[in-house]
Write an enzyme that holds these catalytic residues in place. Structure first.
Site, PDB file in Angstrom:
ATOM      1  N   GLU A  56       9.367   2.185  10.871  1.00 34.17           N
ATOM      2  CA  GLU A  56      10.233   3.110  10.604  1.00 34.17           C
ATOM      3  C   GLU A  56       9.681   4.463  10.807  1.00 34.17           C
ATOM      4  OE1 GLU A  56      13.436   2.824   9.748  1.00 34.17           O
ATOM      5  OE2 GLU A  56      13.596   0.713   9.769  1.00 34.17           O
ATOM      6  N   GLU A 102       9.154  16.872  14.661  1.00 31.18           N
ATOM      7  CA  GLU A 102       9.258  17.104  13.273  1.00 31.18           C
ATOM      8  C   GLU A 102       8.458  18.070  12.340  1.00 31.18           C
ATOM      9  OE1 GLU A 102       8.430  13.376  11.458  1.00 31.18           O
ATOM     10  OE2 GLU A 102      10.215  13.161  10.335  1.00 31.18           O
ATOM     11  N   LYS A 122       1.003  -1.274  -0.172  1.00 31.09           N
ATOM     12  CA  LYS A 122      -0.016   0.048  -0.001  1.00 31.09           C
ATOM     13  C   LYS A 122       0.707   1.142  -0.049  1.00 31.09           C
ATOM     14  CE  LYS A 122      -1.930   3.023   2.828  1.00 31.09           C
ATOM     15  NZ  LYS A 122      -1.744   4.095   1.665  1.00 31.09           N
ATOM     16  N   CYS A 175      13.342  12.043   6.213  1.00 31.37           N
ATOM     17  CA  CYS A 175      13.124  11.369   7.771  1.00 31.37           C
ATOM     18  C   CYS A 175      14.420  11.924   8.669  1.00 31.37           C
ATOM     19  CB  CYS A 175      12.801   9.999   7.950  1.00 31.37           C
ATOM     20  SG  CYS A 175      13.850   8.937   7.008  1.00 31.37           S
TER      21      CYS A 175
HETATM   22  P1  NAD Z   1       1.898   8.741   7.165  1.00 31.31           P
HETATM   23  O1  NAD Z   1       1.883   8.213   8.732  1.00 31.31           O
HETATM   24  O2  NAD Z   1       0.903   9.909   7.369  1.00 31.31           O
HETATM   25  O3  NAD Z   1       1.389   7.828   6.402  1.00 31.31           O
HETATM   26  C1  NAD Z   1       2.152   6.597   5.993  1.00 31.31           C
HETATM   27  C2  NAD Z   1       1.247   5.632   5.223  1.00 31.31           C
HETATM   28  O4  NAD Z   1       0.495   5.041   5.969  1.00 31.31           O
HETATM   29  C3  NAD Z   1       0.596   6.213   4.213  1.00 31.31           C
HETATM   30  O5  NAD Z   1       0.712   4.972   3.160  1.00 31.31           O
HETATM   31  C4  NAD Z   1      -0.733   6.130   4.615  1.00 31.31           C
HETATM   32  O6  NAD Z   1      -1.898   5.915   3.719  1.00 31.31           O
HETATM   33  C5  NAD Z   1      -0.894   4.898   5.653  1.00 31.31           C
HETATM   34  N1  NAD Z   1      -1.924   4.965   6.653  1.00 31.31           N
HETATM   35  C6  NAD Z   1      -2.671   6.001   7.144  1.00 31.31           C
HETATM   36  N2  NAD Z   1      -3.207   5.629   8.299  1.00 31.31           N
HETATM   37  C7  NAD Z   1      -2.995   4.286   8.431  1.00 31.31           C
HETATM   38  C8  NAD Z   1      -3.565   3.233   9.239  1.00 31.31           C
HETATM   39  N3  NAD Z   1      -4.529   3.661  10.199  1.00 31.31           N
HETATM   40  N4  NAD Z   1      -2.982   2.003   8.917  1.00 31.31           N
HETATM   41  C9  NAD Z   1      -2.198   1.769   8.085  1.00 31.31           C
HETATM   42  N5  NAD Z   1      -1.642   2.604   7.228  1.00 31.31           N
HETATM   43  C10 NAD Z   1      -2.062   3.969   7.538  1.00 31.31           C
HETATM   44  O7  NAD Z   1       3.188   9.275   6.869  1.00 31.31           O
HETATM   45  P2  NAD Z   1       3.654  10.180   5.749  1.00 31.31           P
HETATM   46  O8  NAD Z   1       3.213  11.615   6.010  1.00 31.31           O
HETATM   47  O9  NAD Z   1       3.319   9.478   4.535  1.00 31.31           O
HETATM   48  O10 NAD Z   1       5.240  10.228   5.798  1.00 31.31           O
HETATM   49  C11 NAD Z   1       6.033  11.140   6.591  1.00 31.31           C
HETATM   50  C12 NAD Z   1       6.489  10.487   7.620  1.00 31.31           C
HETATM   51  O11 NAD Z   1       7.208   9.255   7.307  1.00 31.31           O
HETATM   52  C13 NAD Z   1       7.506  11.212   8.410  1.00 31.31           C
HETATM   53  O12 NAD Z   1       7.177  11.280   9.943  1.00 31.31           O
HETATM   54  C14 NAD Z   1       8.752  10.565   8.232  1.00 31.31           C
HETATM   55  O13 NAD Z   1       9.744  10.994   9.126  1.00 31.31           O
HETATM   56  C15 NAD Z   1       8.401   9.298   8.073  1.00 31.31           C
HETATM   57  N6  NAD Z   1       9.642   8.503   7.296  1.00 31.31           N
HETATM   58  C16 NAD Z   1      10.508   7.576   8.195  1.00 31.31           C
HETATM   59  C17 NAD Z   1      11.380   7.210   7.446  1.00 31.31           C
HETATM   60  C18 NAD Z   1      12.421   6.345   8.174  1.00 31.31           C
HETATM   61  O14 NAD Z   1      13.272   5.528   7.309  1.00 31.31           O
HETATM   62  N7  NAD Z   1      12.182   6.244   9.396  1.00 31.31           N
HETATM   63  C19 NAD Z   1      11.698   7.146   6.056  1.00 31.31           C
HETATM   64  C20 NAD Z   1      10.658   7.857   5.461  1.00 31.31           C
HETATM   65  C21 NAD Z   1       9.684   8.768   6.116  1.00 31.31           C
END
Ligand code: NAD
Length: 492
Positions: A249, A384, A174, A283
Site C-alpha cells: 500500500e 507526493e 514492525k 495517502c
Molecule cells: P516509509 O516507506 O519511509 O516507511 C514505512 C515503514 O517501512 C516504516 O516502518 C519503516 O521503518 C519501514 N522500512 C524502512 N526501510 C525498510 C526496508 N528496507 N524494509 C522494510 N521496511 C522498511 O514510509 P512512511 O514515511 O512511514 O509513510 C509515508 C508513506 O506511506 C507515504 O508515501 C504514504 O502515501 C504511504 N501510505 C500509504 C497508505 C495506503 O493506504 N496506500 C496509507 C498510509 C501511508
C-alpha cells in the site's frame, strides 16, 4: 517503555540494550523511550513466529474461535480508547479527537474481520464423479511480516494484524520507528484477549538493514507493507529472492476534479478538507485540484480564503484544527518540494513558509499552501509532498479532466464533483484509481477493499480481499473408491 520488543509472549529490551526517544512533533517533549531493535531482534521475532506457526496451535483454532478473539480485541480497544488516543496523539502530534476517530475505525476493522471469519467456509465443488468429493480450502499463509507507516500508525497496522489473526497466521509487527506507542499497546491487548504466545511478535527498530531482515528471511511467507514508493520497490526486489507474496500500500497523488456544474459550496469545503486534513499527511489526500476553467478563479479564491483560517496546534490545543508535520526531516522535505514547484513555474497563493510564531515554533508546523498554474509536467504535480500543499490545474473538457486525473504514476484515489450523473459515472469508471468518490471525498468502509492501481501498490486491504491476502488456497480431491486409471496398458 524500554522493553518494547515482544517475542514468544515475553516483553524484553533490544538485545544490545539500545533505546530510541520518541518526541512529540507538536512541541518536542519526550513522549516515550522504546527499544531500538537490531537485526538479531528481528531474527528472534521471526524464529518465534515460525515456531508458533509450525506448531499448528493457533492455525488449528476454528474460524469461530478466531472470530471470538478478534471481537475481544475490538472490545478492549473500545475500553482503552482514551489511553490509545493519547498515545497516538503523543507520537503523531495529531488532535485527540482525530486519534479517537482512528481508534473507532481500528475497532471497526477488528469487528469486520471477526464477521468475515465467522462467515468463512470452504467451497465444495461438483466433481462430476459419483465417488469423488472435491473442495477448495483456505489455509493461513504462514508467517507474516507486517510493516507500517507513521501517518495513521494504529489504523494502518490494524488492516494487517486483524486479517492475519482471522486467518490463523503468526506475525512479526514492525511499526514506524517514529510512532511505535500504539502498536505496543495493541500487542498488550492481543495478549490480554488470549492469543497464544508466539502468534503476535513485535519489534521496534529502524533502518533499511533491519527492515530487510523481515522481508528477506526464508522463514517469512508473506510481507504486507504500507509506506512510501521507494521502500515498497525495495521490498518487492528483496522479497523476490525467496518468492514471497508481497502486498504493498504505497503513495498517492490524488485528483479532485470539480466541474462547473457542481455544488461549489460543498465541493470547495471538501477540497479544503481533502488537502489539509492531518496537514496533508494522508495517502489519499486530495492534493491535486483539477478545476473546470470558468470556475477556476472563484474556486481558488475561496480555497485560499479558507486555507488562511485554518488553525494549527498540538493535541493540547483545543482550538487547533490540524497539527504538525511528523518530523524536522519531513518538514525540510516539504519545503524542498515547494521550492521545486515554484522554480518550475507554480504560483504560490498562500502559505509556503514554516510557522515561526511563538506558539508553533517548538513544533514542525507548515501552513496550508496553495500552488496555482500547475501542470502535469511538474514534479509538484507528479510526486507526493505528504504535506499541506495543494496544486491547481485547469481543464476544458471531460476528456481532458479524465486524462489529467490519470496522468500520474499513482492510482490510489480520486474524486469527481458535478450535478450531472452521467458525467460522474463516466469519470468514476475511467479514473484508474482504487477508490473514486462522487460528490464526496474521503469516506471508506472496512467492508470495501482499499488499495491502489499502478505505483500505488498491489493487493488490497479491508473488504473480503483483505482476508484473502493472508490465505493460501488448496484444492483437495478425494477419490472414495479408487480404481485403476488404465491410461497405460499393463502388458503383464
Ligand atoms: P516509509 O516507506 O519511509 O516507511 C514505512 C515503514 O517501512 C516504516 O516502518 C519503516 O521503518 C519501514 N522500512 C524502512 N526501510 C525498510 C526496508 N528496507 N524494509 C522494510 N521496511 C522498511 O514510509 P512512511 O514515511 O512511514 O509513510 C509515508 C508513506 O506511506 C507515504 O508515501 C504514504 O502515501 C504511504 N501510505 C500509504 C497508505 C495506503 O493506504 N496506500 C496509507 C498510509 C501511508
Amino acid at each position: 517503555m524500554t522493553s518494547s520488543i515482544y517475542i514468544d509472549g515475553k516483553w524484553r529490551p533490544a538485545i544490545d540494550g539500545a533505546t530510541r526517544e520518541i518526541r512529540s512533533p507538536a512541541d518536542g517533549t519526550l513522549v516515550a523511550t522504546v527499544s531500538d531493535g537490531k537485526i538479531a531482534d528481528a531474527l528472534a521475532a521471526i524464529s518465534s513466529a515460525r515456531t508458533s506457526f509450525d506448531s499448528g496451535l493457533f492455525s488449528s483454532w476454528s474460524w469461530k474461535e478466531r472470530s471470538v478473539l478478534l471481537t475481544k480485541i475490538a472490545l478492549l480497544l473500545e475500553r482503552d480508547i482514551e489511553i490509545i488516543a493519547n498515545l497516538e496523539s503523543g507520537d503523531t502530534g495529531k488532535r485527540i479527537i482525530e486519534s479517537k476517530y482512528d481508534v473507532a475505525d481500528v475497532s471497526a476493522t477488528f469487528r469486520h474481520f471477526a464477521k468475515l471469519a465467522l462467515d468463512h467456509h470452504d467451497r465444495v465443488l461438483d466433481s462430476g464423479l459419483p465417488n469423488v468429493t472435491s473442495k477448495v480450502t483456505y489455509e493461513p499463509i504462514g508467517v507474516c511480516s507486517l510493516i507500517g507507516p507513521w501517518n495513521y500508525p494504529l489504523l494502518q497496522i490494524s488492516w494487517k494484524v486483524a486479517p492475519a489473526l482471522a486467518a490463523g497466521c503468526s506475525f512479526i509487527l514492525k511499526p514506524s520507528e517514529l510512532t511505535p506507542s500504539t502498536a505496543i499497546h495493541l500487542i498488550k491487548l492481543i495478549e490480554e484477549a488470549g492469543a497464544p504466545a508466539g502468534v503476535a511478535n513485535l519489534v521496534t527498530g529502524s533502518g533499511a538493514a533491519f527492515g530487510d531482515t523481515l522481508t528477506t528471511d526464508p522463514r517469512v511467507d508473506f510481507v504486507s507493507f504500507t509506506g512510501g514508493l521507494p521502500t515498497g520497490k525495495r521490498i518487492i526486489i528483496k522479497a523476490a529472492e525467496t518468492v514471497k507474496r508481497v502486498a504493498l500500500e504505497l503513495g498517492g497523488k490524488n485528483p479532485n476534479i470539480i466541474f462547473a456544474d457542481a455544488d461549489l459550496d460543498v465541493a470547495i469545503d471538501f477540497a479544503v478538507t481533502a488537502a489539509f486534513l492531518h496537514s496533508g499527511q494522508v495517502c489519499s489526500a486530495g492534493t491535486r485540484l483539477i478545476v473546470e476553467r470558468p470556475i477556476h478563479d472563484q474556486v481558488v479564491q475561496e480555497i485560499v480564503r479558507r486555507a488562511k483560517q485554518i488553525r494549527l496546534g498540538g493535541p493540547a490545543d483545543l482550538t487547533a484544527e490540524t497539527g504538525p508535520l511528523i518530523s524536522e526531516n519531513h518538514l525540510k522535505k516539504v519545503e524542498e518540494y515547494l521550492a521545486k514547484g515554484i522554480s518550475e513555474g507554480a504560483k504560490l497563493l498562500v502559505g509556503g513558509t514554516r510557522c515561526t510564531t511563538e506558539k508553533l515554533s517548538t513544533g514542525w508546523y507548515f501552513p496550508p499552501t496553495v500552488l496555482d498554474d500547475c501542470n502535469t509536467s511538474m514534479y509538484c504535480v507528479q510526486e507526493e509532498s505528504f504535506g499541506p500543499i495543494l496544486t491547481v490545474e485547469v481543464f476544458d473538457t471531460i476528456d481532458e479532466a479524465i486524462k489529467l486525473g490519470n496522468d500520474t504514476i499513482y492510482g490510489l484515489s480520486g474524486a469527481v464533483w458535478s450535478r450531472d450523473q452521467t458525467k460522474c459515472e463516466r469519470v468514476s469508471k475511467e479514473l484508474r484509481h482504487g477508490t473514486v468518490w462522487v460528490n464526496d471525498y474521503g469516506p471508506y468502509k472496512p467492508q470495501a477493499e482499499w488499495g491502489g492501481f499502478k505505483a500505488s501498490g498491489n493487493g488490497r486491504e479491508l473488504g473480503e480481499h483483505g482476508l484473502q491476502e493472508y490465505l493460501e488456497i488448496k484444492h483437495i480431491w478425494v477419490n472414495n473408491s479408487p480404481t485403476r486409471s488404465g491410461w497405460f496398458a499393463d502388458k503383464n
